[in-house]
Enzyme design. Structure first.
Site, PDB file in Angstrom:
ATOM      1  N   LYS A   1      -9.547   3.361  -1.207  1.00 54.04           N
ATOM      2  CA  LYS A   1      -9.730   2.780   0.123  1.00 54.04           C
ATOM      3  C   LYS A   1     -10.978   3.310   0.813  1.00 54.04           C
ATOM      4  CE  LYS A   1      -6.905   1.891   4.269  1.00 54.04           C
ATOM      5  NZ  LYS A   1      -5.637   2.295   4.940  1.00 54.04           N
TER       6      LYS A   1
ATOM      7  N   CYS B   1      -5.180  -2.818   3.431  1.00 50.22           N
ATOM      8  CA  CYS B   1      -4.709  -2.701   4.807  1.00 50.22           C
ATOM      9  C   CYS B   1      -5.854  -2.771   5.837  1.00 50.22           C
ATOM     10  CB  CYS B   1      -3.886  -1.418   4.947  1.00 50.22           C
ATOM     11  SG  CYS B   1      -2.769  -1.407   6.372  1.00 50.22           S
TER      12      CYS B   1
ATOM     13  N   GLU C   1       0.834  -1.204   0.000  1.00 52.94           N
ATOM     14  CA  GLU C   1       0.000   0.000   0.000  1.00 52.94           C
ATOM     15  C   GLU C   1       0.869   1.254   0.000  1.00 52.94           C
ATOM     16  OE1 GLU C   1      -3.091   2.065   3.236  1.00 52.94           O
ATOM     17  OE2 GLU C   1      -1.657   0.541   3.864  1.00 52.94           O
TER      18      GLU C   1
END
Length: 277
Positions: A110, A147, A40
């Site tokens: 995200k 994540c 990421e």
């Protein structure tokens, strides 16, 4: 699907990070990888000066993504990598870009921002308002997570419902008490509860744990890296996936659906039935 997960420690400057990503892409292509999962936010890494994330963000047609597009030209490997991308509210998006054959296949911005453990990602990063995405490559559907997303089981289930047999999980998992155990437990849980493969790439270095993993649909670790840069390899065998789903039919036995609507953080969706006590 032959999977490679790669990890390294990103620098504050994008050009050296691009060189590392290009090198890992070449190694993955030489090794016959269908899918390469990189960490990421590797456009640049910061510690105390988090505000710089806004200054160094690049659009999808910027030099970092363009350079990595070129690295995938002529190959058969799909590369999943995380960057920061400008948004129109002054913050940036934490974006996964999927590249194959010199083209951008899809992007995922995200959804769940890391406002936890004393960190506030949302101070500089804008949460997406669109559902997560999947893409098809080498006969396999791959779902995308980033994540902190792994802490939300409904997201992995939503991707599994969309047909994903592999979940690609780029991360920069910050060190801390029990954090490595959290990482391993949740990756295994997401694999087991959805009987799918999880290919998780963790950035390594002084701030983050590394520990990239590929976990199979029965929760077994098939490949692992420690704290050093490198590549890990695994074969996501569709026959094993099918057998796992016959042995552990959690998809067939489920009783609840996942709401695919995207809600603002901290809000309670309206219209859901109350549980009786």
């Amino acid at each position: 699907m032959r999977i490679a997960t790669g990890q390294f420690a990103a620098t504050p400057d994008w050009a050296p990070n691009l060189d590392i990503c290009r090198s890992l892409t070449a190694r993955a292509q030489d090794g016959g990888a269908d899918l390469l999962v990189l960490p990421e936010g590797v456009l640049a890494r910061f510690t105390e000066d988090r505000h710089r994330i806004r200054e160094v963000a690049q659009p999808l047609d910027g030099p970092f993504v363009t350079g990595l597009r070129e690295a995938t030209t002529g190959g058969t490997t799909a590369v999943v990598v995380g960057i920061h991308e400008p948004s129109d509210d002054g913050r940036v998006f934490n974006t996964l870009v999927v590249l194959a054959g010199g083209e951008i296949v899809t992007v995922y911005r995200k959804l769940h921002l890391y406002d936890a453990f004393g960190t506030q990602e949302s101070a500089h990063v804008r949460p997406a308002a669109e559902p997560p995405v999947t893409f098809d490559h080498a006969g396999t559907r791959v779902g995308l997570m980033t994540c902190y997303d792994v802490r939300f089981p409904e997201m992995a289930r939503l991707l599994a419902d969309a047909g994903a047999d592999v979940l690609a999980l780029p991360a920069a998992w910050v060190r801390g008490p029990a954090k490595e155990r959290h990482w391993e437990i949740m990756i295994a849980a997401r694999a087991l509860e959805n009987t799918c493969w999880v290919a998780a790439s963790g950035e390594c270095g002084p701030r983050n744990i590394g520990n990239s993993l590929v976990v199979d649909p029965l929760g077994t670790v098939r490949a692992r890296l420690g704290a050093a840069p490198g590549l890990a390899w695994a074969e996501a065998d569709p026959a094993f996936t099918a057998t796992a789903r016959e042995t552990l039919p959690v998809r067939a036995n489920r009783r609840f659906a996942v709401d695919a609507r995207v809600h603002a953080p901290g809000t309670v969706p309206a219209g859901l039935p109350a549980l009786t006590t």
